[in-house]
Design a protein around this motif. Structure first.
Motif, mmCIF file in Angstrom:
data_model
loop_
_atom_site.group_PDB
_atom_site.id
_atom_site.type_symbol
_atom_site.label_atom_id
_atom_site.label_comp_id
_atom_site.label_asym_id
_atom_site.label_seq_id
_atom_site.Cartn_x
_atom_site.Cartn_y
_atom_site.Cartn_z
ATOM 1 N N LYS A 42 29.054 -0.840 35.161
ATOM 2 C CA LYS A 42 28.208 0.143 34.482
ATOM 3 C C LYS A 42 26.894 -0.454 33.990
ATOM 4 O O LYS A 42 25.976 0.286 33.629
ATOM 5 C CB LYS A 42 28.986 0.785 33.335
ATOM 6 C CG LYS A 42 30.159 1.640 33.833
ATOM 7 C CD LYS A 42 31.030 2.137 32.709
ATOM 8 C CE LYS A 42 32.063 3.143 33.215
ATOM 9 N NZ LYS A 42 32.921 2.606 34.272
ATOM 10 N N ALA A 43 26.796 -1.783 33.955
ATOM 11 C CA ALA A 43 25.550 -2.423 33.535
ATOM 12 C C ALA A 43 24.694 -2.874 34.713
ATOM 13 O O ALA A 43 23.595 -3.396 34.517
ATOM 14 C CB ALA A 43 25.850 -3.615 32.624
ATOM 15 N N LYS A 220 21.769 5.659 26.808
ATOM 16 C CA LYS A 220 22.427 5.146 28.017
ATOM 17 C C LYS A 220 23.542 4.175 27.643
ATOM 18 O O LYS A 220 24.647 4.233 28.184
ATOM 19 C CB LYS A 220 21.409 4.461 28.926
ATOM 20 C CG LYS A 220 22.013 3.850 30.184
ATOM 21 C CD LYS A 220 20.943 3.165 31.027
ATOM 22 C CE LYS A 220 21.530 2.586 32.321
ATOM 23 N NZ LYS A 220 22.485 1.499 32.088
ATOM 24 N N THR A 221 23.243 3.283 26.706
ATOM 25 C CA THR A 221 24.264 2.323 26.272
ATOM 26 C C THR A 221 25.442 3.039 25.642
ATOM 27 O O THR A 221 26.606 2.737 25.937
ATOM 28 C CB THR A 221 23.667 1.326 25.263
ATOM 29 O OG1 THR A 221 22.619 0.585 25.883
ATOM 30 C CG2 THR A 221 24.736 0.371 24.756
ATOM 31 N N SER A 223 26.498 6.063 26.100
ATOM 32 C CA SER A 223 27.274 6.772 27.127
ATOM 33 C C SER A 223 28.239 5.828 27.828
ATOM 34 O O SER A 223 29.405 6.169 28.068
ATOM 35 C CB SER A 223 26.340 7.412 28.153
ATOM 36 O OG SER A 223 25.579 8.437 27.571
ATOM 37 N N GLU A 224 27.761 4.617 28.148
ATOM 38 C CA GLU A 224 28.621 3.656 28.837
ATOM 39 C C GLU A 224 29.709 3.125 27.901
ATOM 40 O O GLU A 224 30.854 2.922 28.322
ATOM 41 C CB GLU A 224 27.784 2.502 29.407
ATOM 42 C CG GLU A 224 26.713 2.920 30.400
ATOM 43 C CD GLU A 224 27.245 3.719 31.578
ATOM 44 O OE1 GLU A 224 28.477 3.745 31.795
ATOM 45 O OE2 GLU A 224 26.445 4.346 32.294
ATOM 46 N N ARG A 227 32.412 5.612 27.787
ATOM 47 C CA ARG A 227 33.189 5.680 29.027
ATOM 48 C C ARG A 227 34.237 4.574 29.111
ATOM 49 O O ARG A 227 35.336 4.789 29.628
ATOM 50 C CB ARG A 227 32.258 5.599 30.242
ATOM 51 C CG ARG A 227 31.453 6.871 30.487
ATOM 52 C CD ARG A 227 30.759 6.825 31.826
ATOM 53 N NE ARG A 227 29.961 8.022 32.047
ATOM 54 C CZ ARG A 227 28.646 8.091 31.903
ATOM 55 N NH1 ARG A 227 27.964 7.009 31.536
ATOM 56 N NH2 ARG A 227 27.991 9.214 32.121
#
Length: 392
Positions: A42-43, A220-221, A223-224, A227
């Motif tokens: 994801k990164a 964005k961070t 959201s990850e 998850r």
């Protein structure tokens, strides 16, 4: 040597070791390896001019098997179980490596490398030889000192992100719109998101009191993080804050991110406690009604849903090129009759994350923002109205 899952090992891995290019050999289960790969994947940036960022770093220099990926704004590192036969590190193309691991049999996987950065991946009768690159080329993650931890349960953090993240902007000239405000005060965490057309605020009471802090975390961070968080109620996430970075630590994984610089908006000034009309309505009934109205709206059509409030009744109507729809819902009303237009998608985003059976909607006039908020202050959502005639 058996891999341990020490939080200290995770932290010290931020200090990247360079200069040694030795063969590496590890053995681990396909399921553990795939779980780790999926976490750090994801990164990995979708597009980058730095080819090394398209890689996952596999590093066993510290006596544990660590997988790391970064896009230079966010980095994710996780530790997996396995046996280290020979220590070393290598960077492998993330897309190729993840697809290979995904297609392997459900068995033990052996990964061997040589001095020329070639990798041999073996699982049962399957063998892959792929080119890698030296781990020395991989970008080091920033060091975040763990001097003051802010703790929250995994479940609570996952929920508070889910309940606010939709109010951030994906792409905006003002980067603050793309992040969320995390504000710690005593034993309270307040999270705020806004994109110029709506505001989402959630407050949660923490188990302990913490030093005051106010930072803007990239959406964005978050959201990850949401998850990959397991979401356990009885397990915590520890957060560490510096002037430039924030680190999330949970179980065998860390996520470190750059913070968004700047001063966050004074949202309290944007929210009026005054109202001319208050409607109490069954949340499920309202959500179902708006979803039915949305059937008449194409994705490209930005027509508003009209909400009319009168004594004991809320009428929702939609007019579009496809057709028209009218429906009435029983409500409890205080104050004046009022009619207002709104973006149905914005309203549905809010209703889908509220767990209360009954909600309260506060309205001032057809041109002013209206809010949905709880009596105990745990959530506040504000939505800008839309002109009936012109749409958005």
């Amino acid at each position: 040597m058996h891999c341990s899952n020490s939080n200290n090992s995770i932290y010290h891995s931020f200090i990247h070791r360079k200069g040694v290019r030795e063969p590496m050999k590890i053995i681990c289960s396909k399921s553990d390896l795939l779980t780790g790969v999926n976490i750090v994947l994801k990164a990995v940036p979708v597009k980058t001019t730095m080819t090394v960022l398209e890689c996952i770093l596999i590093d066993t220099s510290d006596g544990v098997i660590k997988l790391t990926a970064t896009d230079m704004d966010m980095g994710i590192e996780t530790v997996i179980e396995g046996d280290i036969i020979e220590g070393g590190h290598i960077a492998l193309n993330a897309k190729l490596f993840s697809e290979i691991v995904r297609k392997l049999p459900d068995s033990q996987v052996t990964l061997e490398t040589d001095e020329s950065c070639k990798a041999l991946i073996t699982c049962e009768k399957a063998k892959f030889n792929i080119a890698g690159r030296s781990g020395d080329d991989f970008a080091a993650l920033p060091v975040v000192e763990k001097t003051n931890a802010y703790s929250i349960s995994q479940f609570s953090l996952k929920e508070i992100i889910r309940q606010t993240i939709f109010s951030t902007a994906d792409n905006d000239a003002n980067p603050i719109f793309s992040g969320e405000l995390f504000e710690f005060s005593d034993n309270t965490l307040k999270v705020v998101a806004l994109d110029g057309q709506r505001i989402a605020i959630r407050k949660i009471e923490l188990k302990d009191s913490f030093e005051s802090a106010r930072v803007i975390v990239p959406g964005k961070t978050l959201s990850e993080v949401a998850r990959i968080l397991p979401g356990e109620i009885d397990k915590d996430v520890n957060m560490y804050i510096t002037p430039l970075h924030m680190l999330f630590e949970f179980e065998n994984t860390i996520v470190v991110t750059r913070l968004i610089e700047g001063e966050y908006f004074q949202v309290e000034r944007m929210i009026s406690s005054d109202y001319s009309s208050k409607a109490q309505v069954n949340k499920r009934n309202l959500q179902d009604c708006i979803e039915r109205a949305s059937l008449l709206v194409r994705e490209s059509d930005r027509r508003p849903t009209i909400m009319g409030i009168s004594e004991g009744v809320m009428e929702l109507s939609m007019q579009s090129q496809i057709g028209t729809m009218n429906e009435e819902i029983d409500i409890s009303r205080e104050g004046k009759d009022i009619e207002i237009g709104f973006n149905p998608r914005f309203m549905l985003d809010v209703l889908r994350v509220i767990d209360d059976e009954e909600i309260s909607i506060y309205l001032v006039n057809p041109r002013s923002p209206f809010s949905i908020r709880s009596d105990d202050g745990t959530y506040t959502y504000v939505i800008l109205p839309i002109s009936f005639n012109s749409g958005i």
